[in-house]
Design a protein around this motif. Sequence first.
Motif, short mmCIF file in Angstrom:
data_model
loop_
_atom_site.label_atom_id
_atom_site.label_comp_id
_atom_site.label_asym_id
_atom_site.label_seq_id
_atom_site.Cartn_x
_atom_site.Cartn_y
_atom_site.Cartn_z
N ALA A 297 0.86 -1.19 0.00
CA ALA A 297 0.00 0.00 0.00
C ALA A 297 0.89 1.23 0.00
O ALA A 297 2.11 1.15 0.19
CB ALA A 297 -0.92 0.00 1.22
N ALA A 298 0.28 2.37 -0.22
CA ALA A 298 1.02 3.63 -0.19
C ALA A 298 1.59 3.85 1.20
O ALA A 298 0.96 3.55 2.22
CB ALA A 298 0.10 4.78 -0.59
N GLN A 299 2.79 4.41 1.26
CA GLN A 299 3.46 4.58 2.54
C GLN A 299 2.65 5.44 3.51
O GLN A 299 2.57 5.13 4.70
CB GLN A 299 4.84 5.22 2.32
CG GLN A 299 5.84 4.29 1.67
CD GLN A 299 7.25 4.84 1.67
OE1 GLN A 299 7.58 5.72 2.48
NE2 GLN A 299 8.08 4.35 0.79
N LEU A 300 2.06 6.51 3.01
CA LEU A 300 1.33 7.40 3.91
C LEU A 300 0.11 6.70 4.50
O LEU A 300 -0.20 6.86 5.69
CB LEU A 300 0.91 8.68 3.18
CG LEU A 300 0.28 9.76 4.05
CD1 LEU A 300 1.18 10.13 5.22
CD2 LEU A 300 -0.03 10.99 3.23
N ASN A 301 -0.60 5.91 3.71
CA ASN A 301 -1.72 5.15 4.25
C ASN A 301 -1.26 4.18 5.34
O ASN A 301 -1.92 4.01 6.37
CB ASN A 301 -2.43 4.38 3.13
CG ASN A 301 -3.51 5.19 2.47
OD1 ASN A 301 -3.94 6.22 2.98
ND2 ASN A 301 -3.96 4.75 1.31
N GLN A 302 -0.11 3.54 5.11
CA GLN A 302 0.40 2.61 6.12
C GLN A 302 0.80 3.34 7.40
O GLN A 302 0.51 2.87 8.51
CB GLN A 302 1.59 1.84 5.54
CG GLN A 302 1.18 0.87 4.44
CD GLN A 302 2.36 0.10 3.86
OE1 GLN A 302 3.45 0.64 3.71
NE2 GLN A 302 2.14 -1.16 3.54
N VAL A 303 1.45 4.49 7.25
CA VAL A 303 1.86 5.26 8.44
C VAL A 303 0.63 5.74 9.21
O VAL A 303 0.58 5.65 10.45
CB VAL A 303 2.75 6.45 8.02
CG1 VAL A 303 2.97 7.40 9.18
CG2 VAL A 303 4.08 5.95 7.48
N MET A 304 -0.37 6.27 8.49
CA MET A 304 -1.57 6.77 9.17
C MET A 304 -2.34 5.63 9.81
O MET A 304 -2.87 5.78 10.94
CB MET A 304 -2.44 7.53 8.18
CG MET A 304 -1.83 8.84 7.71
SD MET A 304 -2.96 9.95 6.82
CE MET A 304 -3.50 8.92 5.45
N ALA A 305 -2.44 4.49 9.14
CA ALA A 305 -3.14 3.35 9.73
C ALA A 305 -2.44 2.89 11.00
O ALA A 305 -3.08 2.61 12.02
CB ALA A 305 -3.22 2.20 8.72
N PHE A 306 -1.11 2.83 10.96
CA PHE A 306 -0.35 2.45 12.15
C PHE A 306 -0.62 3.43 13.30
O PHE A 306 -0.86 3.03 14.45
CB PHE A 306 1.15 2.42 11.82
CG PHE A 306 2.03 2.22 13.03
CD1 PHE A 306 2.19 0.97 13.59
CD2 PHE A 306 2.70 3.29 13.60
CE1 PHE A 306 3.00 0.78 14.71
CE2 PHE A 306 3.51 3.12 14.72
CZ PHE A 306 3.66 1.86 15.27
N ALA A 307 -0.60 4.72 12.99
CA ALA A 307 -0.82 5.74 14.04
C ALA A 307 -2.21 5.61 14.64
O ALA A 307 -2.38 5.70 15.87
CB ALA A 307 -0.62 7.13 13.44
N VAL A 308 -3.22 5.40 13.80
CA VAL A 308 -4.60 5.29 14.30
C VAL A 308 -4.77 4.02 15.13
O VAL A 308 -5.44 4.02 16.19
CB VAL A 308 -5.59 5.34 13.12
CG1 VAL A 308 -6.99 4.96 13.58
CG2 VAL A 308 -5.60 6.73 12.49
N LEU A 309 -4.18 2.92 14.68
CA LEU A 309 -4.26 1.67 15.45
C LEU A 309 -3.58 1.83 16.82
O LEU A 309 -4.07 1.32 17.84
CB LEU A 309 -3.61 0.53 14.67
CG LEU A 309 -4.38 0.08 13.41
CD1 LEU A 309 -3.55 -0.92 12.61
CD2 LEU A 309 -5.73 -0.54 13.79
N GLU A 310 -2.45 2.53 16.85
CA GLU A 310 -1.76 2.76 18.12
C GLU A 310 -2.57 3.69 19.03
O GLU A 310 -2.59 3.53 20.25
CB GLU A 310 -0.37 3.35 17.86
CG GLU A 310 0.63 2.36 17.27
CD GLU A 310 0.93 1.22 18.23
OE1 GLU A 310 1.05 1.47 19.44
OE2 GLU A 310 1.04 0.07 17.75
N ALA A 311 -3.23 4.68 18.43
CA ALA A 311 -4.08 5.58 19.22
C ALA A 311 -5.24 4.81 19.85
O ALA A 311 -5.60 5.05 21.02
CB ALA A 311 -4.60 6.70 18.34
N ALA A 312 -5.84 3.89 19.08
CA ALA A 312 -6.92 3.08 19.62
C ALA A 312 -6.42 2.19 20.76
O ALA A 312 -7.08 2.02 21.80
CB ALA A 312 -7.53 2.23 18.51
#
Length: 791
Positions: A330-345
Motif C-alpha cells: 500500500a502507499a506509505q502514507l496510508n500505512q503510516v496513518m493506519a499504524f498511528a490510528v491503530l496505536e491511538a486506539a
Amino acid sequence: MTYADLPFDDWLQLAGSPADSGLYFVGTFDRRITFYSQQVRALRLAHALSRPGRLKPGDSIAVVGAGAAGVTTTLGLALLGNDVTLYDPAASILQLQSASPRLLHPHIYEWPRLGSMDDRAGLPVLDWSASHGGAVCSQLTTDFDAAKARLKNLNVKTSHTLTSVGRMGARWRLELKTSGETVVRLYDLVVLAIGFGDEIPCGAAIPVHYWKQNSIGSAAAEPHSPASYIVSGNGDGGLTDLLNLLIQDFDHVKFTRRFLNYFSDDTLRVTTDAAYASVPPDGDLETSFGVHLLPLFSELGVLDRLGLLLRSDRAITINSTGPLLALTKAAQLNQVMAFAVLEAAKQLGRPIRRSSGHIVNVVKSHGGFQVDGLKVGGAPLTETLEHVILRHGPDRALRYAPAASLFQNYKDHVTALAKLRSDLDMPPVLDRETYDFFEERRIEKLEDHASQQASKISVVIARATLVIDIDPAAHVLVERGRQSLSQVADKCEQLTEDVIIHFAATPSKIAGAASIVRLARASNGRIVLAVGPDGLSDWQKLVPTISAAPTAISHYPARALNVSALDEAIDACLLRLLDQRVRSALESYHCETLGQLNAMIAEVIEPTWTAWHASLKADKALLSTFLRWLANVQQEQPSPWNGDHANIPHLATAVVMMLATHHGEPLEPGFADRGNLKFSSNAVALGSGCQMVGQQPIAIWDHPDQWGVDALILSGSAEVEVDDPPGRILDGGKPAIGMAAARRVRPAVIRNDKQWRAHLVSSLDAWRAAVEAEFSALRERQDKELSELSK
C-alpha cells in the motif's frame, strides 16, 4: 532512475508483449494505480508511440475503455494525427467515477515524495484538481468533448462492449456488441484500457464498490451500536476503509492534511524513510514502525490528538493473509496513518481486533454474515458479523476474458520483466519532455488562432519561472521549475534567456533569501525576482524593487531546495567576470578606471594571473575570502559582493594593481583576519576595489589600526591617506610600552592615483622600483618601531 526517466523503448516494453506487436495495455499490472498515474502512463505511451518508426500516418487505432487511462490515451494519440476510435460499454466516458462522492486527489498516494499534497494534477491535457469524483469527471468530460469537436480524427463509440480481439493478418480484429448487434472492425494498433474489474467475489458477501455510493459505514446501516465490521485486505482500499470506519467524519484528503500538520518539519518523512530502509522485501513494517515512528508520535502527542478523532461505536476486525502493514502492499502514507490510528486506539484501551488467513466463504446468517477460513489468536473466527468489506483486489481475468490469451501473454511478459528490472516498478511521474510535447500540440490543435499567441506567451513565462515555496506535506523548502536554482546559479551571468524566481513564501521562511537576491543582481538583469501579493510587503523590505505577480502555479515536480552552494556559485560568477576583465585589460594594455598599462607590465602580469586564477578556482574557501575583501572592507560582519555589476570595473582594477604589485613585492592570495594577500614571511595585505565603508567613503579610515594590515592596494579611491598616529616614533613621541599597546605602523599604500598610474605606464623597471621603495619604507618603519620597543 525514476519511472519518468525510462527510455521510450522501456515504456513500450512495459505496455505490450513482444509476442503481440501492436497491442498495448495501460497500467494493468503496475504498482501504483490511481486516476492520475493512469493518465501519466497513457501520455507516456502515446509519446513513445510518436517516435519514428512506431506509427505510420495512415495507421488506425482503437482504444478500448473510457476510464482515466483510455480517455487520456485516446486524446494523446489523436493529437499525433492518427485516426483513433474510443470504445466503452457505458453510455458516457468516465462513467465509473462520474457520480462518485469519493474524493479524487492526484498526488496523495505519492508521499513521501515532495509535492504529494499538490491539489493540481499538472497535466498538459485533461488536467484537473482535487475534488470529489463527480466534479472531476464532469470537468474532464467537458474538456474531452471540446477536444473531440476540434479533432476530426477522434471518434467515440459508447455502448460498445468488447467480445473478442485477435490478429487478422497484419491487423487487429475487434468484435463488439452494441444494441444487440455484433460489429467487427479492423485496426492497425489496439490499446486495452478496460480497467481492473470489480472486487473478487466471495460467497454471500455484498460487494462494496470503491467508487460507488454505498451505505456501509453510514449511520443508516447501523441500527444499533456497536456495529460490527470486518475489513479484509491490506492494500490501499482496505487501509482506507479501516480509517473510514475508525475516524469521525472521515475525509481522506482532509484527514491526511491534518495528520501531516501534526509535524512542523521534515521529521516524519525522514523517520519513515529510516523505518522502511530497515525492513526486507515483503517484510512486516509494524515492528520497524514501533522502533522508529512510535517514539516520534509519543513525543509530539500525535496519538493523543488522534484519540480525540476516534469513534467508539464500531467493533472492527481487520484481516490480512500476511502482515497488515507489508512493504509495497500500500502507499506509505496510508500505512503510516493506519499504524498511528491503530496505536491511538490501543492507547485508549480499544485495540482493533486482528484476524489472519484466506476467506474461503462468506455465509449469510441471521443477523449478518459468517466468514470461513479466518483465525483470531489461533482460534477460528466463528461469530456473526454485520458487515463484510472485502478488498482482495479486482477480478482482472474476468474483465479481460474477451482477450484471455493475449492478456495471459502480457501477464507472463511483465511478470518476467519485473524480475529482471526492478526499476520498472517505480510509480510514474510525468517527465518534462512528455509534458512539453503534448502542451505544444494542445495549443496547436485544440485552441483557436486568437488564443494561441496568448497561450504561447504563457508557456514561455511558465518555462522561465522557478517557484520557491514551502511543501505542505514535508514542511521543507522546495523549488519547481524547468531548471533548478543551482543550475541557474551556475551560469547566472551567462543566461541567454530571462529566469523568473517567484517567491511563494516570505523571506523569513527561506534560508538563503539574501543569497538569492545577490544571485539575481549577479545575473545582471537575467534573473527577475517576483512575489505573490501575500508576501509582497515582507520582500520589499529586502528588495524594494521586487515586482508583484499573480500566484504562480507550476506543473513541474517539486524538488528540495538547496541554497548551501549559492554563495559558491556567486563567487564563481564574480571570478569569471573578473577573469574576462583582467584578460581583456592585459590584451589591450588598458584597464578601465586605471588607464593605460605598459606592455611589459601586462606581459609579466598574465602568467601570474593564470596561476592565481587556478589556485582560487581550486580552493572555494580561499576564493570566498579573497573576493569578500576585494568587494568590501569589512567592519563586523563579513560582507560578500552584493552582485552589482557596476562595481566590477573597480574590482578588476584592484586585481590588476595587486598582480602588478607582485612584480615588485611577491604576493599571493591567502587567509587573514583583515586581508586577502600574504607577503614576506607573515605580513598581510589587503587588495580591494571597495569605495565605501558602511555609508562613508573608505578615505575616512586614516589610522593604521582601522585597516589592521601591513599593506593596502586600493583601486576604489585615490584619497586614502594613512597617518602615523600621535605617540609613535616617527613624530618624536615616546612609544607606549607593554603588550596591550598597539604596535602597528602606517602600512604601505598603493592606490589608484596619479602617481601610481604614471608608474604603470612608464616601464616595468620603474614600476618595480616604486613598489620596492614603498615596501622598503614600510619595513624601515617596522624596524624602527621594534628597535624602540626593545630598549
